[in-house]
Design a protein around this motif. Sequence first.
Motif, PDB file in Angstrom:
ATOM      1  N   MET A 155     -35.721  12.222 -32.504  1.00  0.00           N
ATOM      2  CA  MET A 155     -37.165  12.129 -32.423  1.00  0.00           C
ATOM      3  C   MET A 155     -37.702  13.452 -31.869  1.00  0.00           C
ATOM      4  O   MET A 155     -37.275  13.913 -30.822  1.00  0.00           O
ATOM      5  CB  MET A 155     -37.528  10.970 -31.484  1.00  0.00           C
ATOM      6  N   ASN A 156     -38.620  14.040 -32.603  1.00  0.00           N
ATOM      7  CA  ASN A 156     -39.144  15.316 -32.123  1.00  0.00           C
ATOM      8  C   ASN A 156     -40.315  15.087 -31.161  1.00  0.00           C
ATOM      9  O   ASN A 156     -40.762  13.960 -30.934  1.00  0.00           O
ATOM     10  CB  ASN A 156     -39.536  16.233 -33.285  1.00  0.00           C
ATOM     11  N   VAL A 157     -40.794  16.153 -30.600  1.00  0.00           N
ATOM     12  CA  VAL A 157     -41.781  16.074 -29.524  1.00  0.00           C
ATOM     13  C   VAL A 157     -43.118  15.542 -30.030  1.00  0.00           C
ATOM     14  O   VAL A 157     -43.778  14.762 -29.334  1.00  0.00           O
ATOM     15  CB  VAL A 157     -41.940  17.468 -28.881  1.00  0.00           C
ATOM     16  N   GLN A 158     -43.510  15.928 -31.233  1.00  0.00           N
ATOM     17  CA  GLN A 158     -44.791  15.456 -31.750  1.00  0.00           C
ATOM     18  C   GLN A 158     -44.780  13.944 -31.957  1.00  0.00           C
ATOM     19  O   GLN A 158     -45.783  13.269 -31.688  1.00  0.00           O
ATOM     20  CB  GLN A 158     -45.151  16.154 -33.064  1.00  0.00           C
ATOM     21  N   ASN A 159     -43.659  13.395 -32.441  1.00  0.00           N
ATOM     22  CA  ASN A 159     -43.572  11.949 -32.628  1.00  0.00           C
ATOM     23  C   ASN A 159     -43.640  11.226 -31.289  1.00  0.00           C
ATOM     24  O   ASN A 159     -44.311  10.190 -31.163  1.00  0.00           O
ATOM     25  CB  ASN A 159     -42.275  11.575 -33.343  1.00  0.00           C
ATOM     26  N   LEU A 160     -42.956  11.745 -30.285  1.00  0.00           N
ATOM     27  CA  LEU A 160     -42.989  11.138 -28.965  1.00  0.00           C
ATOM     28  C   LEU A 160     -44.394  11.164 -28.390  1.00  0.00           C
ATOM     29  O   LEU A 160     -44.873  10.157 -27.849  1.00  0.00           O
ATOM     30  CB  LEU A 160     -42.026  11.872 -28.025  1.00  0.00           C
ATOM     31  N   ALA A 161     -45.079  12.278 -28.531  1.00  0.00           N
ATOM     32  CA  ALA A 161     -46.446  12.393 -28.016  1.00  0.00           C
ATOM     33  C   ALA A 161     -47.389  11.445 -28.740  1.00  0.00           C
ATOM     34  O   ALA A 161     -48.257  10.822 -28.107  1.00  0.00           O
ATOM     35  CB  ALA A 161     -46.938  13.829 -28.144  1.00  0.00           C
ATOM     36  N   SER A 162     -47.231  11.299 -30.050  1.00  0.00           N
ATOM     37  CA  SER A 162     -48.115  10.380 -30.777  1.00  0.00           C
ATOM     38  C   SER A 162     -47.844   8.931 -30.382  1.00  0.00           C
ATOM     39  O   SER A 162     -48.779   8.135 -30.258  1.00  0.00           O
ATOM     40  CB  SER A 162     -47.968  10.571 -32.283  1.00  0.00           C
ATOM     41  N   ILE A 163     -46.587   8.577 -30.143  1.00  0.00           N
ATOM     42  CA  ILE A 163     -46.270   7.218 -29.688  1.00  0.00           C
ATOM     43  C   ILE A 163     -46.893   6.962 -28.318  1.00  0.00           C
ATOM     44  O   ILE A 163     -47.480   5.897 -28.066  1.00  0.00           O
ATOM     45  CB  ILE A 163     -44.741   7.002 -29.660  1.00  0.00           C
ATOM     46  N   LEU A 164     -46.787   7.954 -27.415  1.00  0.00           N
ATOM     47  CA  LEU A 164     -47.386   7.799 -26.088  1.00  0.00           C
ATOM     48  C   LEU A 164     -48.899   7.654 -26.171  1.00  0.00           C
ATOM     49  O   LEU A 164     -49.498   6.843 -25.448  1.00  0.00           O
ATOM     50  CB  LEU A 164     -47.011   8.991 -25.200  1.00  0.00           C
TER      51      LEU A 164
END
Length: 81
Positions: free
Chosen positions: A1-10
Amino acid sequence: MNVQNLASILLYMAVLFHLLGMSGWVQAKLSQPIQLATLGLMVAALFALRKKKRKTRRRARKPPAEVAVMLDRAEEGEAGK
C-alpha cells in the motif's frame, strides 16, 4: 500500500467520523472523542503525505568536449601572436 492510498483511507475515515458526529446519532458525551478522532485521522493523513526535503549537493559538472576544444584553440591563438 503506497502513501497516497493510506492517506486517502485515513481521510475517508475522518469524513465518516465527522458525519457520524454531526448526524446526532451519538450521545452528547461521545461528541468530543469523535471530534478528536476526526482531528487525529486528518493529522495522520497530513503526516503520511509529508515529504522530507533533502538537500542535494550539486557537484560541478565537467564541461562538454566542445568547450575544451574551443579553449585549446583560444590558447593557441594567444600563443601565436
